[in-house]
Design an enzyme around this catalytic site. Structure first.
Site, PDB file in Angstrom:
ATOM      1  N   GLY A  81      45.831 -74.339  74.594  1.00 30.18           N
ATOM      2  CA  GLY A  81      44.780 -72.822  73.873  1.00 30.18           C
ATOM      3  C   GLY A  81      45.016 -72.663  73.611  1.00 30.18           C
ATOM      4  N   LYS A  82      44.799 -71.715  72.127  1.00 30.49           N
ATOM      5  CA  LYS A  82      45.021 -70.837  71.323  1.00 30.49           C
ATOM      6  C   LYS A  82      45.817 -69.316  72.260  1.00 30.49           C
ATOM      7  CE  LYS A  82      44.355 -69.690  67.069  1.00 30.49           C
ATOM      8  NZ  LYS A  82      45.637 -70.102  66.642  1.00 30.49           N
TER       9      LYS A  82
ATOM     10  N   ALA B 236      45.594 -68.813  75.269  1.00 35.25           N
ATOM     11  CA  ALA B 236      46.676 -69.354  76.621  1.00 35.25           C
ATOM     12  C   ALA B 236      48.030 -69.727  76.036  1.00 35.25           C
ATOM     13  CB  ALA B 236      46.616 -70.349  77.627  1.00 35.25           C
TER      14      ALA B 236
ATOM     15  N   GLU C 169      38.494 -69.169  69.699  1.00 32.62           N
ATOM     16  CA  GLU C 169      37.946 -70.798  70.446  1.00 32.62           C
ATOM     17  C   GLU C 169      37.284 -70.348  71.363  1.00 32.62           C
ATOM     18  OE1 GLU C 169      41.819 -73.744  69.286  1.00 32.62           O
ATOM     19  OE2 GLU C 169      41.450 -72.881  71.257  1.00 32.62           O
TER      20      GLU C 169
ATOM     21  N   LEU D 181      51.219 -68.340  54.881  1.00 32.74           N
ATOM     22  CA  LEU D 181      51.687 -69.677  53.927  1.00 32.74           C
ATOM     23  C   LEU D 181      52.230 -70.151  54.782  1.00 32.74           C
ATOM     24  CD1 LEU D 181      51.153 -66.704  50.696  1.00 32.74           C
ATOM     25  CD2 LEU D 181      49.197 -67.826  52.198  1.00 32.74           C
TER      26      LEU D 181
ATOM     27  N   PRO E 111      55.052 -73.029  53.842  1.00 34.07           N
ATOM     28  CA  PRO E 111      56.356 -72.954  52.303  1.00 34.07           C
ATOM     29  C   PRO E 111      56.694 -71.507  52.378  1.00 34.07           C
ATOM     30  CG  PRO E 111      55.273 -75.031  52.812  1.00 34.07           C
ATOM     31  CD  PRO E 111      54.176 -73.977  53.100  1.00 34.07           C
TER      32      PRO E 111
ATOM     33  N   THR F 118      52.749 -78.003  66.851  1.00 34.18           N
ATOM     34  CA  THR F 118      51.319 -77.667  67.490  1.00 34.18           C
ATOM     35  C   THR F 118      51.938 -76.337  68.155  1.00 34.18           C
ATOM     36  OG1 THR F 118      51.086 -79.949  67.848  1.00 34.18           O
ATOM     37  CG2 THR F 118      50.191 -78.334  69.424  1.00 34.18           C
TER      38      THR F 118
ATOM     39  N   ASP G  72      50.177 -69.778  66.826  1.00 34.49           N
ATOM     40  CA  ASP G  72      49.603 -69.320  68.038  1.00 34.49           C
ATOM     41  C   ASP G  72      51.164 -67.988  68.623  1.00 34.49           C
ATOM     42  OD1 ASP G  72      47.084 -69.980  68.205  1.00 34.49           O
ATOM     43  OD2 ASP G  72      47.545 -71.365  69.108  1.00 34.49           O
TER      44      ASP G  72
ATOM     45  N   SER H 100      60.067 -72.782  67.923  1.00 37.18           N
ATOM     46  CA  SER H 100      59.368 -73.627  68.366  1.00 37.18           C
ATOM     47  C   SER H 100      59.176 -74.650  68.085  1.00 37.18           C
ATOM     48  CB  SER H 100      57.456 -72.800  68.269  1.00 37.18           C
ATOM     49  OG  SER H 100      57.161 -72.360  67.310  1.00 37.18           O
TER      50      SER H 100
END
Length: 323
Positions: free
Chosen positions: A40-41, A43, A140, A226, A228, A255, A259, A289
């Protein structure tokens, strides 16, 4: 209690399946094992801010179910104060994520309890977000809630970071509250009501101009991510649009990387760092990440990010700031 960062946003359980490619219409594919991960964005952004060292809290709605308890536990483990999460009737939000071998993903979100975060419920914890140094919002949750919260927080002197995702047009009165507005290339054009169908074909210079247009429309500062090509920053000390390069890393899963970027920017702004330097740090957070599977599960703590930055100081790369 005044916090560094408070997020008013969404909380979902991510159901992730690795697939060889995106399925076509009417097609059935065999995928890998199902993974159940926190997401969730809102969280994700709160978890990223906390991992980076911020005193972070979240206002979000979850169901009175096992998924809601799971999300509370995972956020607490990341260092986020969950005392202002709200339990509601109905299912906790869920995202179904197809992950392809190139690290890209396709996501379908069932908002569930996130749709219940109306203005009245957000106001129950107004003391948390009006008293924070930085407030983070995304879309969201009901847009009316996000925009109302932004206006009240800004009036109280809180710095408002709006991640305008999913893409939507942003009214001038809301743009004027954004410091910064953080958007990817499609969201940047949508914020101004532009057609986004050919956004992927635009050059970096076009987005420098677009960042300028967003500032002319009222945004205090703007960050456009943006992929790359890195990111473009305007305002916040960068009166001339400035490009920030990204890092060259092997991509496993994108994923939640965007965020992570937003949460890291919020953390740095709360620490008093200028916007360009905050974006530089956030780019490293997101680069770490994408080398791991999952959203919150992929977020590193500050010491690891700083070690990553130090190790690459003499050989900086430029690729893949997440969208």
């Amino acid at each position: 209690m005044s916090r560094d960062v408070v997020v008013v946003g969404s909380a979902n359980v991510d159901l992730v399946v690795e697939v060889p490619r995106r399925p076509g219409g009417g097609e059935t594919l065999l995928g890998g094992d199902l993974q159940r991960l926190p997401g969730g964005k809102g969280a994700n952004q709160a978890a990223a801010a906390a991992r980076c060292g911020a005193d972070a809290g979240i206002v979000a709605c979850v169901g009175h179910d096992a998924d809601g308890a799971f999300l509370r536990d995972r956020l607490s483990a990341a260092g986020v104060d969950t005392s202002t999460m709200i339990g509601v009737d109905g299912a906790t939000g869920t995202a179904i994520i197809f992950l392809t071998p190139d690290g890209e993903n396709s996501i379908v979100v069932s908002p569930g309890a996130n749709a219940a975060l109306d203005i009245e419920r957000a106001e129950q914890h107004a003391a948390a977000w009006t008293g924070s140094r930085v407030l983070v919002l995304s879309l969201e949750i009901p847009a009316a809630t996000a925009f109302r919260v932004a206006a009240r927080a800004a009036a109280c002197g809180t710095r408002v970071v709006l991640n305008a995702a999913p893409a939507t047009r942003i009214a001038p009165e809301t743009l004027r509250l954004c410091d910064p507005l953080i958007v990817n290339e499609h969201e940047a054009r949508a914020a101004l009501g532009d057609d986004t169908t050919d956004a992927a074909g635009l050059a970096v210079e076009d987005y420098e101009r677009l960042a300028g247009r967003l500032r002319e429309a009222g945004a205090c500062s703007v960050v456009i991510t943006l992929g790359p090509a890195g990111a473009v920053v305007a305002g916040g000390g960068a009166e001339t649009p400035t490009r920030v390069a990204a890092h060259r890393v092997p991509v496993i899963d994108t994923t939640g990387a965007g965020d992570a970027f937003v949460g890291a920017v919020a953390c740095e702004l709360a620490r008093g760092v200028d916007l360009v330097e905050a974006v530089r740090f956030a780019t490293a957070v997101s680069a770490v990440s994408v080398q791991r599977v999952g959203a919150q599960a992929s977020y590193a703590d500050r010491a690891e990010v700083e070690a990553f930055i130090a190790a690459r100081a003499e050989t900086p790369g430029a690729t893949a700031t997440p969208r």
